[in-house]
Write a protein that holds these residues in place. Structure first.
Motif, PDB file in Angstrom:
ATOM      1  N   PRO A  62       0.773  -1.232   0.000  1.00  0.00           N
ATOM      2  CA  PRO A  62       0.000   0.000   0.000  1.00  0.00           C
ATOM      3  C   PRO A  62       0.809   1.290   0.000  1.00  0.00           C
ATOM      4  O   PRO A  62       0.241   2.340  -0.155  1.00  0.00           O
ATOM      5  CB  PRO A  62      -0.839  -0.100   1.266  1.00  0.00           C
ATOM      6  N   HIS A  63       2.122   1.230   0.125  1.00  0.00           N
ATOM      7  CA  HIS A  63       2.898   2.460   0.119  1.00  0.00           C
ATOM      8  C   HIS A  63       3.421   2.809  -1.266  1.00  0.00           C
ATOM      9  O   HIS A  63       4.076   3.830  -1.440  1.00  0.00           O
ATOM     10  CB  HIS A  63       4.036   2.380   1.138  1.00  0.00           C
ATOM     11  N   SER A  64       3.147   1.975  -2.274  1.00  0.00           N
ATOM     12  CA  SER A  64       3.593   2.303  -3.621  1.00  0.00           C
ATOM     13  C   SER A  64       2.682   3.385  -4.215  1.00  0.00           C
ATOM     14  O   SER A  64       1.604   3.640  -3.726  1.00  0.00           O
ATOM     15  CB  SER A  64       3.568   1.046  -4.503  1.00  0.00           C
ATOM     16  N   SER A  65       3.159   4.016  -5.277  1.00  0.00           N
ATOM     17  CA  SER A  65       2.436   5.132  -5.893  1.00  0.00           C
ATOM     18  C   SER A  65       1.144   4.651  -6.567  1.00  0.00           C
ATOM     19  O   SER A  65       1.138   3.641  -7.247  1.00  0.00           O
ATOM     20  CB  SER A  65       3.339   5.784  -6.938  1.00  0.00           C
ATOM     21  N   LEU A  66       0.052   5.393  -6.375  1.00  0.00           N
ATOM     22  CA  LEU A  66      -1.221   4.955  -6.934  1.00  0.00           C
ATOM     23  C   LEU A  66      -2.165   6.122  -7.171  1.00  0.00           C
ATOM     24  O   LEU A  66      -2.320   6.975  -6.325  1.00  0.00           O
ATOM     25  CB  LEU A  66      -1.898   3.968  -5.980  1.00  0.00           C
ATOM     26  N   LYS A  67      -2.776   6.165  -8.331  1.00  0.00           N
ATOM     27  CA  LYS A  67      -3.889   7.050  -8.653  1.00  0.00           C
ATOM     28  C   LYS A  67      -4.853   6.181  -9.425  1.00  0.00           C
ATOM     29  O   LYS A  67      -4.505   5.687 -10.494  1.00  0.00           O
ATOM     30  CB  LYS A  67      -3.473   8.238  -9.531  1.00  0.00           C
ATOM     31  N   SER A  68      -6.022   5.925  -8.897  1.00  0.00           N
ATOM     32  CA  SER A  68      -6.919   4.974  -9.537  1.00  0.00           C
ATOM     33  C   SER A  68      -8.365   5.316  -9.258  1.00  0.00           C
ATOM     34  O   SER A  68      -8.662   6.149  -8.407  1.00  0.00           O
ATOM     35  CB  SER A  68      -6.640   3.563  -9.019  1.00  0.00           C
ATOM     36  N   GLU A  79     -21.320   4.016  -8.825  1.00  0.00           N
ATOM     37  CA  GLU A  79     -20.647   4.479  -7.600  1.00  0.00           C
ATOM     38  C   GLU A  79     -19.214   3.956  -7.598  1.00  0.00           C
ATOM     39  O   GLU A  79     -18.999   2.754  -7.549  1.00  0.00           O
ATOM     40  CB  GLU A  79     -21.382   3.983  -6.342  1.00  0.00           C
ATOM     41  N   TRP A  80     -18.250   4.872  -7.665  1.00  0.00           N
ATOM     42  CA  TRP A  80     -16.849   4.494  -7.724  1.00  0.00           C
ATOM     43  C   TRP A  80     -16.105   5.041  -6.516  1.00  0.00           C
ATOM     44  O   TRP A  80     -16.529   5.994  -5.871  1.00  0.00           O
ATOM     45  CB  TRP A  80     -16.184   5.050  -8.975  1.00  0.00           C
ATOM     46  N   VAL A  81     -14.963   4.435  -6.243  1.00  0.00           N
ATOM     47  CA  VAL A  81     -14.024   4.942  -5.250  1.00  0.00           C
ATOM     48  C   VAL A  81     -12.706   5.160  -5.992  1.00  0.00           C
ATOM     49  O   VAL A  81     -12.366   4.398  -6.905  1.00  0.00           O
ATOM     50  CB  VAL A  81     -13.871   3.969  -4.055  1.00  0.00           C
ATOM     51  N   GLY A  82     -12.006   6.223  -5.628  1.00  0.00           N
ATOM     52  CA  GLY A  82     -10.748   6.516  -6.303  1.00  0.00           C
ATOM     53  C   GLY A  82      -9.669   6.867  -5.304  1.00  0.00           C
ATOM     54  O   GLY A  82      -9.940   7.085  -4.118  1.00  0.00           O
ATOM     55  N   PHE A  97      -5.032  10.247  -0.917  1.00  0.00           N
ATOM     56  CA  PHE A  97      -6.393  10.640  -0.567  1.00  0.00           C
ATOM     57  C   PHE A  97      -7.400   9.757  -1.284  1.00  0.00           C
ATOM     58  O   PHE A  97      -7.251   9.476  -2.471  1.00  0.00           O
ATOM     59  CB  PHE A  97      -6.647  12.103  -0.955  1.00  0.00           C
ATOM     60  N   ARG A  98      -8.420   9.334  -0.559  1.00  0.00           N
ATOM     61  CA  ARG A  98      -9.507   8.557  -1.152  1.00  0.00           C
ATOM     62  C   ARG A  98     -10.607   9.530  -1.578  1.00  0.00           C
ATOM     63  O   ARG A  98     -10.943  10.468  -0.850  1.00  0.00           O
ATOM     64  CB  ARG A  98     -10.051   7.546  -0.155  1.00  0.00           C
ATOM     65  N   ILE A  99     -11.162   9.283  -2.766  1.00  0.00           N
ATOM     66  CA  ILE A  99     -12.278  10.090  -3.263  1.00  0.00           C
ATOM     67  C   ILE A  99     -13.444   9.173  -3.601  1.00  0.00           C
ATOM     68  O   ILE A  99     -13.260   7.974  -3.813  1.00  0.00           O
ATOM     69  CB  ILE A  99     -11.889  10.913  -4.523  1.00  0.00           C
ATOM     70  N   SER A 100     -14.656   9.743  -3.633  1.00  0.00           N
ATOM     71  CA  SER A 100     -15.821   9.001  -4.113  1.00  0.00           C
ATOM     72  C   SER A 100     -16.323   9.698  -5.380  1.00  0.00           C
ATOM     73  O   SER A 100     -16.234  10.920  -5.493  1.00  0.00           O
ATOM     74  CB  SER A 100     -16.925   8.965  -3.056  1.00  0.00           C
TER      75      SER A 100
END
Length: 197
Positions: A62-68, A79-82, A97-100
Motif C-alpha cells: 500500500p505504500h507504492s504510488s497509486l492514482k486509480s 458508484e466508484w471509489v478513487g 487521498f480517497r475520493i468518491s
C-alpha cells in the motif's frame, strides 16, 4: 356489429412501456460508457493513472504510488471509489487521498459528483464535507471528459489551487506560508489505512 368492428382494430400501443424502455436504454448506454472508461483506466500507462497490474501491486504494497478509480461493487457501475496521491514537487507529495465518484443517470452530459473521503486541507476542498471547487466538475464540464480527466485534474489541483475561489479560506490564506500550511495539512490528514479506525 360494434363488437366485430372493435375487434378488427389493432390495439393501440401503450405509452407506459416507452419511458421504462427509454430509461433502460439510457442506463445501458451510461453503463457501457463507464465500462469502457474502467477498461481504459485499467490498461492506461499514463503518468498518474494506474493499470490493473499496478492496482494489484498496490493492494499488496500500500505504500507504492497509486492514482486509480474503480466501482465500489461489481453490481453498481454508478458508484466508484478513487485514490489520488500528491504529485512530486508539491506540498502533498507522499500523501494519498480517497475520493468518491457518483455518476448521474445522464452521464457524461452531466458531471459526476466527486468528493474527498479522506480529510483534505486544501483551498478548494471543503474540509468537513469533502466537496471540491473545480471548474470541470461544475460549469466547465464537457461530455468528452472522463474519469481519467478527473483524476489528472484533481492531482493537478492539489499542487495548483485556485485561491481566488476558495472553499477553505483558512487554507487559501496559508498557501504562501509553506511551513504553516504543511502543519495544518498534517493536523487534518488521515492515512487511508487508518480511515476504518
Amino acid at each position: 356489429m360494434e363488437q366485430l368492428t372493435t375487434s378488427l382494430v389493432p390495439p393501440r400501443p401503450s405509452n407506459k412501456t416507452a419511458p421504462a424502455n427509454s430509461t433502460q436504454q439510457v442506463a445501458g448506454s451510461v453503463a457501457k460508457r463507464l465500462s469502457n472508461e474502467l477498461m481504459t483506466l485499467m490498461m492506461s500507462s499514463s503518468p498518474g493513472i494506474v493499470s490493473i497490474h499496478r492496482f494489484v501491486t498496490y493492494a499488496a504494497h500500500p505504500h507504492s504510488s497509486l492514482k486509480s478509480a474503480f466501482p465500489k461493487s461489481d453490481g453498481n457501475l454508478f458508484e466508484w471509489v478513487g485514490t489520488i496521491e500528491g504529485a512530486p514537487g508539491t506540498i502533498y507529495v507522499g500523501l494519498t487521498f480517497r475520493i468518491s465518484i457518483s455518476f448521474p443517470p445522464n452521464y457524461p452530459y452531466v458531471a459526476p459528483t466527486v468528493k474527498f473521503e479522506t480529510p483534505c486541507y486544501h483551498p478548494n476542498v471543503d474540509l468537513a464535507g469533502g466537496s471540491i471547487c473545480l471548474d470541470i466538475l461544475q460549469d466547465k464540464w464537457s461530455a468528452v471528459y472522463s474519469v481519467q480527466t478527473i483524476l489528472i485534474s484533481l492531482q493537478s489541483l492539489l499542487g495548483e489551487p485556485n485561491n481566488a475561489s476558495p472553499l477553505n479560506a483558512d487554507a487559501a490564506s496559508l498557501w504562501n506560508s509553506p511551513e504553516e500550511y504543511k502543519a495544518q495539512l498534517m493536523r487534518h490528514y488521515r492515512p487511508i489505512k487508518d480511515e476504518s479506525t
